[in-house]
Scaffold this motif. Structure first.
Motif, mmCIF file in Angstrom:
data_model
loop_
_atom_site.group_PDB
_atom_site.id
_atom_site.type_symbol
_atom_site.label_atom_id
_atom_site.label_comp_id
_atom_site.label_asym_id
_atom_site.label_seq_id
_atom_site.Cartn_x
_atom_site.Cartn_y
_atom_site.Cartn_z
ATOM 1 N N ARG A 42 0.832 -1.213 0.000
ATOM 2 C CA ARG A 42 0.000 0.000 0.000
ATOM 3 C C ARG A 42 0.860 1.254 0.000
ATOM 4 O O ARG A 42 0.518 2.260 -0.618
ATOM 5 C CB ARG A 42 -0.959 -0.021 1.189
ATOM 6 N N VAL A 43 1.978 1.202 0.720
ATOM 7 C CA VAL A 43 2.900 2.339 0.687
ATOM 8 C C VAL A 43 3.325 2.593 -0.754
ATOM 9 O O VAL A 43 3.313 3.725 -1.247
ATOM 10 C CB VAL A 43 4.145 2.057 1.556
ATOM 11 N N ILE A 46 0.585 4.167 -2.909
ATOM 12 C CA ILE A 46 0.399 5.595 -2.610
ATOM 13 C C ILE A 46 1.585 6.398 -3.137
ATOM 14 O O ILE A 46 1.424 7.446 -3.769
ATOM 15 C CB ILE A 46 0.224 5.809 -1.087
ATOM 16 N N ASP A 47 2.800 5.889 -2.889
ATOM 17 C CA ASP A 47 3.989 6.592 -3.374
ATOM 18 C C ASP A 47 3.966 6.746 -4.891
ATOM 19 O O ASP A 47 4.286 7.807 -5.429
ATOM 20 C CB ASP A 47 5.259 5.826 -2.968
ATOM 21 N N ALA A 49 1.416 6.736 -6.844
ATOM 22 C CA ALA A 49 0.377 7.693 -7.251
ATOM 23 C C ALA A 49 0.838 9.129 -7.027
ATOM 24 O O ALA A 49 0.528 10.029 -7.799
ATOM 25 C CB ALA A 49 -0.912 7.420 -6.479
ATOM 26 N N GLN A 50 1.604 9.337 -5.966
ATOM 27 C CA GLN A 50 2.063 10.700 -5.661
ATOM 28 C C GLN A 50 3.246 11.155 -6.513
ATOM 29 O O GLN A 50 3.484 12.348 -6.654
ATOM 30 C CB GLN A 50 2.530 10.782 -4.195
ATOM 31 N N GLU A 53 3.263 14.118 -9.018
ATOM 32 C CA GLU A 53 3.050 15.422 -8.383
ATOM 33 C C GLU A 53 4.275 15.852 -7.572
ATOM 34 O O GLU A 53 4.627 17.033 -7.538
ATOM 35 C CB GLU A 53 1.811 15.353 -7.480
ATOM 36 N N VAL A 54 4.924 14.880 -6.941
ATOM 37 C CA VAL A 54 6.143 15.187 -6.194
ATOM 38 C C VAL A 54 7.197 15.763 -7.136
ATOM 39 O O VAL A 54 7.839 16.778 -6.831
ATOM 40 C CB VAL A 54 6.688 13.909 -5.509
ATOM 41 N N ARG A 57 6.186 19.250 -8.397
ATOM 42 C CA ARG A 57 6.385 20.256 -7.361
ATOM 43 C C ARG A 57 7.865 20.658 -7.278
ATOM 44 O O ARG A 57 8.210 21.839 -7.181
ATOM 45 C CB ARG A 57 5.910 19.680 -6.013
ATOM 46 N N LYS A 127 11.832 14.750 -1.639
ATOM 47 C CA LYS A 127 10.784 14.410 -0.704
ATOM 48 C C LYS A 127 11.345 14.435 0.715
ATOM 49 O O LYS A 127 11.910 13.458 1.200
ATOM 50 C CB LYS A 127 10.189 13.041 -1.045
ATOM 51 N N ALA A 129 10.109 14.401 3.717
ATOM 52 C CA ALA A 129 9.638 13.535 4.795
ATOM 53 C C ALA A 129 10.311 12.170 4.741
ATOM 54 O O ALA A 129 10.563 11.554 5.772
ATOM 55 C CB ALA A 129 8.128 13.370 4.719
ATOM 56 N N THR A 130 10.592 11.694 3.536
ATOM 57 C CA THR A 130 11.166 10.371 3.375
ATOM 58 C C THR A 130 12.684 10.443 3.302
ATOM 59 O O THR A 130 13.382 9.658 3.936
ATOM 60 C CB THR A 130 10.616 9.706 2.103
ATOM 61 N N LYS A 229 12.266 1.820 -0.394
ATOM 62 C CA LYS A 229 11.544 2.452 -1.502
ATOM 63 C C LYS A 229 11.899 1.815 -2.837
ATOM 64 O O LYS A 229 11.917 2.482 -3.872
ATOM 65 C CB LYS A 229 11.845 3.962 -1.530
ATOM 66 N N ASN A 401 8.497 23.072 0.079
ATOM 67 C CA ASN A 401 8.394 21.657 -0.282
ATOM 68 C C ASN A 401 8.603 20.760 0.943
ATOM 69 O O ASN A 401 9.397 19.823 0.921
ATOM 70 C CB ASN A 401 9.403 21.290 -1.379
ATOM 71 N N ASP A 402 7.902 21.100 1.988
ATOM 72 C CA ASP A 402 7.901 20.340 3.243
ATOM 73 C C ASP A 402 9.199 20.432 4.034
ATOM 74 O O ASP A 402 9.328 19.812 5.086
ATOM 75 C CB ASP A 402 7.579 18.849 3.015
ATOM 76 N N MET B 22 3.456 16.438 1.111
ATOM 77 C CA MET B 22 3.519 15.064 0.622
ATOM 78 C C MET B 22 4.473 14.276 1.492
ATOM 79 O O MET B 22 5.675 14.309 1.309
ATOM 80 C CB MET B 22 3.906 15.045 -0.853
ATOM 81 N N ASN B 24 5.663 10.761 3.912
ATOM 82 C CA ASN B 24 6.005 9.374 3.640
ATOM 83 C C ASN B 24 4.799 8.499 3.980
ATOM 84 O O ASN B 24 4.422 8.400 5.144
ATOM 85 C CB ASN B 24 7.202 8.974 4.496
ATOM 86 N N GLY B 38 -3.364 8.171 -3.673
ATOM 87 C CA GLY B 38 -2.198 8.885 -3.164
ATOM 88 C C GLY B 38 -2.523 10.111 -2.339
ATOM 89 O O GLY B 38 -1.643 10.694 -1.727
ATOM 90 N N VAL B 154 4.932 18.968 10.352
ATOM 91 C CA VAL B 154 5.117 19.225 8.920
ATOM 92 C C VAL B 154 5.695 17.983 8.254
ATOM 93 O O VAL B 154 5.300 17.588 7.163
ATOM 94 C CB VAL B 154 6.063 20.434 8.695
ATOM 95 N N ASN B 155 6.625 17.337 8.950
ATOM 96 C CA ASN B 155 7.339 16.218 8.366
ATOM 97 C C ASN B 155 6.558 14.902 8.429
ATOM 98 O O ASN B 155 6.557 14.136 7.476
ATOM 99 C CB ASN B 155 8.668 16.034 9.107
#
Lengths: 464, 196
Positions: A42-43, A46-47, A49-50, A53-54, A57, A127, A129-130, A229, A401-402, B22, B24, B38, B154-155
């Motif tokens: 599932r990760v 979702i990844d 699909a994103q 857009e990632v 951006r 990205k 967050a990752t 990933k 961008n986060d 966006m 993780n 997503g 945020v993260n």
């Protein structure tokens, strides 16, 4: 005032001591990496699909900050002769500003009027967050062709256009065999060809060091657990996947051992050329020897600076007195590319340099103050870290961008030997060309260089 | 001077990054409903969002409470002005957070938590210049922690609205931190990193 200070001190000290004890700490995953809460399939869905857009951006951000055009500089090639050096200042100016008008303002004025060119700010990972390692497609293709090992990620791709990064594969210069020139034979060193390419050039110890530097081990997003990933359980990453031919390929990840995930910043792979002269390693970590750095990278750094995750993903702890020494010895014989115009003092030989290059050197040593830190006698660095205090020019905390834009603090002075070979520049690769670095330092150092002086300085940097 | 600083900071509250967060997906709630592949549907939270909202609300509540106390009790005008700014900025932030938390069905604390109650009790035991310094130093710690929490949300959060609020608030909170550090410098002679 001083009287008031003294009188308040004693009681406040007591108060503070009584304070934090017993209070709740911040949540655990502000420091520790959490385990995934979702199944990998599932990760991945979702990844994937994103992903478009990632990438859009990131592309939008890059285009808003930089002119990304392919505009080579006349007659300037990288040391292997396979790729031109890019020309011109690429950082975009804010509406209505010029480099001269910015130079006339104080840092506080630039900050309060929000005039710092955005390209001077920290550059986010695709990205945040990752995080994790991201390789350019040309490197992925070559490694896959040679080793059937695929460094493609399902969540992100590399973000900079090929013409803005170093040549590939880069040439290799050995301190032990200067007469050979480039010893790479135009190939990318991998575990599949290193013996054929380097047998006869290396000692057995160096050869063993090279073998380990080319051996993949599980890391960050490339490993066998669900915290990864890649589609398949992955064999991992080798040191020289990033440091292609002991140089680099602009592959990046996030600073491992500095800040917890939420505040980590992007790191552009530096060249390993000239490591023999370097006494501190890493842009912020200041590890004191190539041995320390090598051991530590394998140990936790490429597990996002997290030894707890490392233990789970399969860390490799090379034996310090044996394997680490071999790896270090191999790295220590990689030379800078040739700079035929420099004499043994690191100064231009007037008989071999143009008027403009000599004028540029004078600025480097004088008005531009570059040599205060990039000392020609010590390979154009000073083995120090310096705090350029860029945040004098902007308000920290903006989320782009986060990524939270935070001050860099002290950063290692990188060498400028062979500098035309290693775009993009600065620790996070936020500057695309050498012309950008000239504008950056001119503004940050407040040296007030004129247009002609900047041109001269640039011509000089290309001789290094 | 403090006034203009405050106005700038508040103006900062209005702007924010337009682009979607966006994160993780490995850290998403397992029951997350998607608006499209997503993209989590609005107000779909994970544990980070929920814990963040509660901790931020507790901090925000205390900021207003302690700010009201300091506004009346502080000795130095600058400290009273700072306290006033806390009451206003955090009052506004609390209201925005409460709205988003309600939409996402996150219960928020309504009274001071034990950590902040203990802080309040300690501050009550001081007065005059000692109160000013104790209040400002506690504010430094509070804003350090809040900045870390905001960056964490945020993260690692997943509710885009709450994440965008966190992103909006971060520069403001860092601005407060810088101001508190400057005041600490003025009151006690402590070193500051960048002169205003």
């Amino acid at each position: 005032m001083p009287g008031r200070r003294a009188s308040t001190f004693a009681c406040v000290a007591g108060l503070l001591l009584a304070g934090p004890a017993g209070a709740d700490p911040l949540p655990p995953d502000t420091t520790y990496r959490p385990l995934p809460t979702m199944p990998l399939s599932r990760v991945r869905a979702i990844d994937e699909a994103q992903k478009p857009e990632v990438m859009t951006r990131q592309r939008t951000l890059l285009e808003s900050r930089y002119d990304l055009a392919d505009r080579p500089r006349d007659g300037a090639m990288m040391s292997g002769g396979t790729k031109p050096v890019q020309d011109g200042v690429r950082v975009k100016l804010p509406q209505g500003a010029s480099w001269e008008s910015l130079g006339a303002l104080s840092p506080a004025e630039i900050r309060d009027q929000d005039l710092l060119p955005k390209g001077f700010l920290p550059l986010p990972h695709v990205k945040q967050a990752t995080g994790g390692q991201v390789f350019p497609q040309f490197a992925i293709d070559e490694i896959k062709a040679q080793e059937q090992r695929d460094l493609t990620r399902f969540d992100v791709d590399f973000d900079l256009p090929d013409h803005l990064v170093s040549e590939f594969p880069p040439p290799i210069f050995l301190t032990t065999q200067p007469q050979l020139g480039d010893a790479s034979r135009g190939e990318l060193l991998t575990i599949s060809n290193h013996y054929e390419l380097f047998n006869g050039l290396l000692t057995p110890v160096q050869m063993e060091g090279l073998r380990i530097l080319l051996t993949p081990f599980p890391q960050e997003e490339f490993n066998q657990t669900e915290d990864r990933k890649t589609v398949e359980q992955h064999r991992g990453v080798a040191c020289l996947d990033c440091h292609s031919n002991f140089h680099g390929n602009a592959g990046f990840h996030q600073s491992p051992d500095i800040r917890p995930q939420a505040n980590r910043f992007r790191l552009d792979t530096p060249s390993l050329r000239g490591m023999f002269n370097q006494q501190i390693h890493g842009s912020k970590r200041s590890l004191r020897s190539i041995e320390d750095f090598t051991e530590f990278e394998q140990h936790t750094a490429y597990f996002n600076g997290d030894h707890v995750s490392a233990a789970r993903k399969g860390e490799h702890i090379p034996d310090r007195s044996h394997k680490v020494a071999f790896m270090a010895q191999m790295q220590n014989i990689i030379d800078f590319p040739p700079a035929p115009q420099l004499d043994p003092f690191g100064r231009l030989d007037p008989a071999l340099a143009s008027e403009q290059e000599l004028a540029g050197e004078a600025i480097f040593l004088g008005k531009g103050r570059c040599a205060d830190c990039h000392d020609p006698m010590t390979a154009f660095m000073d083995n120090q870290m310096h705090d350029l205090k860029l945040e004098r020019f902007y308000k920290p905390g903006e989320v782009v961008n986060d990524m939270v834009t935070l001050p860099d603090g002290p950063i290692k002075t990188f060498t400028l030997r062979g500098i035309k070979d290693s775009p993009p520049y600065l620790h996070d690769g936020r500057l695309m060309t050498l012309a950008d670095t000239v504008e950056f330092f001119n503004l940050v150092l407040g040296t007030g260089l004129t247009g002609d002086e900047k041109e001269d300085l640039l011509a000089y940097l290309l001789t290094l | 001077m403090i006034r203009t600083a405050a106005i700038l900071l508040v103006a900062g509250l209005a702007t924010g990054p337009a682009a979607a967060q966006m994160g993780n997906p490995a850290g998403m709630g397992a029951d997350t409903r998607m608006a499209e592949p997503g993209k989590p549907a609005p107000h779909q939270t994970n544990n980070t969002d929920r814990l963040f909202a509660q901790l931020a609300a507790a901090g925000g509540l205390a900021e207003v409470d302690l700010g009201e106390m300091a506004r009346d009790r502080a000795d130095a005008q600058e400290v009273r002005d700072f306290a006033e700014m806390m009451v206003r900025d955090h009052g506004d932030a609390n209201a925005r957070l409460a709205e988003l938390a309600e939409a996402a069905h996150i219960p928020l604390p309504q009274e001071l938590d034990p950590d902040h109650q203990a802080l309040r009790d300690r501050l009550e035991g001081t007065e005059g210049a000692a109160f000013d310094l104790a209040y400002i130093r506690a504010q430094i710690v509070e804003h350090q922690k809040t900045a870390q929490l905001l960056a964490w949300e945020v993260n690692a959060g997943q509710d885009g609205d709450i994440q965008r609020l966190a992103a909006d608030l971060l520069p403001v909170v860092l601005g407060h931190l810088e101001r508190a550090q400057a005041l600490n410098g003025e009151l006690s002679g402590a070193g500051v990193r960048i002169l205003p």
